[in-house]
Design a protein around this motif. Structure first.
Motif, PDB file in Angstrom:
ATOM      1  N   SER A  59       0.360  -1.156   0.014  1.00 22.76           N
ATOM      2  CA  SER A  59      -0.376  -0.063   0.352  1.00 22.76           C
ATOM      3  C   SER A  59       0.697   1.258   0.073  1.00 22.76           C
ATOM      4  O   SER A  59       0.376   2.154  -0.737  1.00 22.76           O
ATOM      5  CB  SER A  59      -0.700   0.140   1.504  1.00 22.76           C
ATOM      6  N   ALA A  60       1.930   0.776   0.832  1.00 20.97           N
ATOM      7  CA  ALA A  60       2.681   2.067   0.875  1.00 20.97           C
ATOM      8  C   ALA A  60       3.622   2.497  -0.678  1.00 20.97           C
ATOM      9  O   ALA A  60       3.654   3.681  -1.150  1.00 20.97           O
ATOM     10  CB  ALA A  60       3.742   2.125   2.443  1.00 20.97           C
ATOM     11  N   PHE A 182       4.697  13.485   4.051  1.00 25.25           N
ATOM     12  CA  PHE A 182       3.282  14.149   3.671  1.00 25.25           C
ATOM     13  C   PHE A 182       2.417  12.739   3.680  1.00 25.25           C
ATOM     14  O   PHE A 182       1.596  12.384   4.631  1.00 25.25           O
ATOM     15  CB  PHE A 182       2.660  14.484   2.389  1.00 25.25           C
ATOM     16  N   ILE A 183       2.690  11.350   2.809  1.00 28.00           N
ATOM     17  CA  ILE A 183       1.859  10.733   2.660  1.00 28.00           C
ATOM     18  C   ILE A 183       2.258   9.621   3.879  1.00 28.00           C
ATOM     19  O   ILE A 183       1.877   8.167   3.801  1.00 28.00           O
ATOM     20  CB  ILE A 183       1.861   9.624   1.154  1.00 28.00           C
ATOM     21  N   ASP A 184       3.460   9.865   4.270  1.00 23.64           N
ATOM     22  CA  ASP A 184       4.019   8.900   5.401  1.00 23.64           C
ATOM     23  C   ASP A 184       4.046   7.287   5.464  1.00 23.64           C
ATOM     24  O   ASP A 184       3.366   6.520   6.298  1.00 23.64           O
ATOM     25  CB  ASP A 184       2.544   9.208   6.572  1.00 23.64           C
ATOM     26  N   VAL A 185       5.339   6.883   4.351  1.00 25.57           N
ATOM     27  CA  VAL A 185       5.760   5.592   4.332  1.00 25.57           C
ATOM     28  C   VAL A 185       6.962   5.981   4.522  1.00 25.57           C
ATOM     29  O   VAL A 185       7.296   4.642   5.000  1.00 25.57           O
ATOM     30  CB  VAL A 185       5.339   5.733   2.773  1.00 25.57           C
ATOM     31  N   PRO A 299      -3.724  12.587   1.208  1.00 15.23           N
ATOM     32  CA  PRO A 299      -3.238  14.048   2.605  1.00 15.23           C
ATOM     33  C   PRO A 299      -3.196  14.383   0.982  1.00 15.23           C
ATOM     34  O   PRO A 299      -2.731  14.195  -0.371  1.00 15.23           O
ATOM     35  CB  PRO A 299      -2.619  13.893   2.919  1.00 15.23           C
ATOM     36  N   GLU A 300      -3.329  15.626   1.592  1.00 17.04           N
ATOM     37  CA  GLU A 300      -2.881  16.393   0.789  1.00 17.04           C
ATOM     38  C   GLU A 300      -1.047  16.520   0.467  1.00 17.04           C
ATOM     39  O   GLU A 300      -0.546  16.710   1.593  1.00 17.04           O
ATOM     40  CB  GLU A 300      -3.033  18.283   1.240  1.00 17.04           C
ATOM     41  N   LEU A 301      -0.621  17.081  -1.001  1.00 17.32           N
ATOM     42  CA  LEU A 301       0.874  16.623  -0.486  1.00 17.32           C
ATOM     43  C   LEU A 301       1.411  18.191  -1.074  1.00 17.32           C
ATOM     44  O   LEU A 301       0.655  19.275  -1.309  1.00 17.32           O
ATOM     45  CB  LEU A 301       0.990  16.364  -2.668  1.00 17.32           C
ATOM     46  N   PRO A 302       2.372  17.697  -0.720  1.00 15.74           N
ATOM     47  CA  PRO A 302       3.552  19.200  -0.880  1.00 15.74           C
ATOM     48  C   PRO A 302       3.393  20.151  -1.855  1.00 15.74           C
ATOM     49  O   PRO A 302       2.959  21.957  -1.926  1.00 15.74           O
ATOM     50  CB  PRO A 302       5.161  18.943  -0.866  1.00 15.74           C
ATOM     51  N   ASP A 303       3.380  19.819  -3.215  1.00 15.58           N
ATOM     52  CA  ASP A 303       2.539  20.888  -4.472  1.00 15.58           C
ATOM     53  C   ASP A 303       1.216  21.821  -3.922  1.00 15.58           C
ATOM     54  O   ASP A 303       1.490  22.332  -4.790  1.00 15.58           O
ATOM     55  CB  ASP A 303       3.314  20.295  -6.100  1.00 15.58           C
TER      56      ASP A 303
END
Ligand code: ADP
Ligand code: MG
Length: 485
Positions: A59-60, A182-185, A299-303
């Motif tokens: 999933s990551a 940000f995506i916590d992987v 989630p919302e990503l950096p860009d």
């Protein structure tokens, strides 16, 4: 750097996936445990043990694929990469080879001049980490093997050779680390080795299309070293070429103490890994439904956050990219803006300056993370609000801020205690102005005879008399009136 040449750089980044257990076993992945306390029969490569794929790691991988706009393969295959090394008891590493889980992505990097550049990602495959050989404990003639790391899931993220300068390589690492966090992987900690980078470097004369022969530099454990090693290596290659020599394709090591790269092995002794699909593992199938499900929880990503900050708060591209390089920075900023119905109560630009200049410098100096900031977002917000409302000047604010860093006190308390409030009371200021004029009668005369440049002198005197606490706007106004006579 020789002006006739340009660098060509491609990075291979290994990111340890932050799953609780390993890629093919139930052992813990926690960092820092006693050696060999987190290695079971699968990690030890005991005969007859069967690997079981960790779905959280898959999933990551899908998450990363979606985050970089890549294709997530419906079918990918785990292969055995055969080689012998003391920290690899099975005699092979399980890795994806011909069919990786992720292909053809893109990372947009932010350059210092506010522009962006798209860097293509060729592939990301999942593989298991190896153990560690330890040579620096116990008897000098003995080496030790720690298998706690063996089997920890890794993502290997391979860029195309689209990077042209060490700065671009640094910006790529920063953005990739931001995305992974940000995506916590992956925790992105390069010091602990959860994020590692091998840099492929070649040079070519400007205008030439074909790629030069490359060298691969291993052992890069900080973004700074990635950049330093690339610069060193490019300069070395140019020297060889300018001396009429040829570049040998090599694997080189970065020596941090000597600040140089040195040859480790040449491509001629490159391993033939005899890859073949691992018969213990079925092809990995990822359904469209699973991808959709993960897409919906992204989630919302950096860009995206950067764009939102530019749009909603009117920040420059540069400021927005600095603030969104970590979620913690962004959250601190938005908390300090004191949003009411989505509208900031503080001036975003003024707050950005206080954060990125004053606060970041102080945290840097103290070696602290924003999460351990002695000044809370609410306190910084209050400080900015005191400036905005004319309660204190920018200069006094710096004094207050220094005290906040030391004591973690609220700025309003510090202003109160130290009597730092800006003097806007016209009565009090008029008295001071009168005194300054009485003490400097000849200057008053000069001013009245047309020397207007002397006005600044009077402002300075009033400021001095009030220890910088007079409201400059009010002082200007009152002085003009008083001097006019
Ligand atoms: P290998 O199969 O030996 O690992 P790859 O073709 O997969 O080689 O490339 C590995 C990395 O090297 C990639 O990041 C790629 O962008 C980079 N690369 C390939 N050729 C060059 C080159 N001539 N100069 C710089 N980097 C290169
Ligand atoms: Mg490769």
């Amino acid at each position: 750097m020789h002006p006739d040449y340009e660098m060509v750089i491609g990075l291979e980044v290994h990111a340890q996936v932050n799953t609780k257990s390993k890629l093919f076993s139930g052992s813990s992945t926690e960092f820092g445990a006693e050696p060999n306390t987190q290695a079971n029969c699968i990690d030890l490569g005991m005969p007859g043990m069967l690997p079981v794929l960790n779905q959280a790691a898959v999933s990551a991988g899908i998450k990363l694929g979606l985050a970089i706009g890549a294709t997530v393969s419906p079918v990918s295959v785990f292969a055995r990469k055969n080689y012998y090394y003391p920290d690899l008891p099975k005699g092979y590493q399980i890795s994806q080879y011909e069919k990786p889980i992720v292909e053809n992505g893109m990372v947009s990097i932010d350059l210092d001049d506010g522009t962006t550049k798209e860097i293509r990602v060729e592939r990301m495959h999942l593989e298991e980490d190896a153990g560690k050989s330890v040579h620096d404990i116990g008897l000098e003639s003995h080496s030790h093997v720690d298998l706690n790391r063996a089997g920890i899931p890794l993502m290997e993220i391979v860029s195309r050779p689209d990077l042209r300068t060490p700065e671009e390589a640094g910006a790529y690492m920063k953005k990739l680390r931001a995305i992974l966090r940000f995506i916590d992987v992956c925790d992105g900690n390069m010091e602990q080795g959860s994020l590692r980078c091998d840099a492929n470097v070649s040079v070519r004369k400007k205008g030439v299309e074909t790629l030069g022969t490359r060298c691969e530099i291993k052992n890069l454990n900080s973004i700074r070293n990635v950049m330093r090693a690339i610069q060193y290596e490019a300069d070395r290659q140019i020297d060889v070429l300018e001396d009429g020599g040829k570049i040998q394709q090599q694997t080189r090591l970065w020596d941090n103490d000597k600040a140089e790269t040195r040859a480790m092995r040449s491509k001629e002794d490159a391993h033939d890994y005899r890859y073949f699909p691992d018969p213990d593992l079925l092809p990995l199938r990822v359904s469209g439904a699973r991808i959709t499900e993960i897409r919906e929880t992204m989630p919302e990503l950096p860009d995206q956050m950067k764009e939102r900050f530019i749009e909603a708060y009117g920040l420059s591209v540069y400021d927005a990219s600095v603030l969104t390089i970590s979620r913690q920075n962004a959250e601190y900023f938005e908390a300090a803006l004191s949003l009411k119905n989505g509208k900031p109560e503080r001036d975003p630009k003024l707050l950005t300056n206080w954060m990125t200049v004053e606060l970041f410098a102080a945290l840097n100096k103290a070696g602290k993370d924003i999460m351990d900031s002695p000044v809370s977002p609410e306190q910084l917000s209050e400080l900015v609000s005191l400036i905005e409302e004319g309660e204190i000047s920018g200069k006094i604010a710096k004094q207050v801020f220094a005290e906040m860093l030391e004591t973690s006190k609220d700025p309003s308390n510090i202003v109160e205690e130290k009597g730092l409030k800006q003097i806007s009371d016209t009565g009090a200021l008029e008295e001071i102005i009168q005194k300054v004029m009485d003490d400097n009668e000849d200057s008053v005369e000069k001013y009245r005879n047309g020397n207007e440049r002397i006005f600044g002198f009077f402002v300075g005197q009033v400021m001095k008399a009030t220890q910088g606490q007079a409201n400059p706007g009010v002082v200007n106004e009152l002085l003009k009136k008083a001097l006019a006579g």
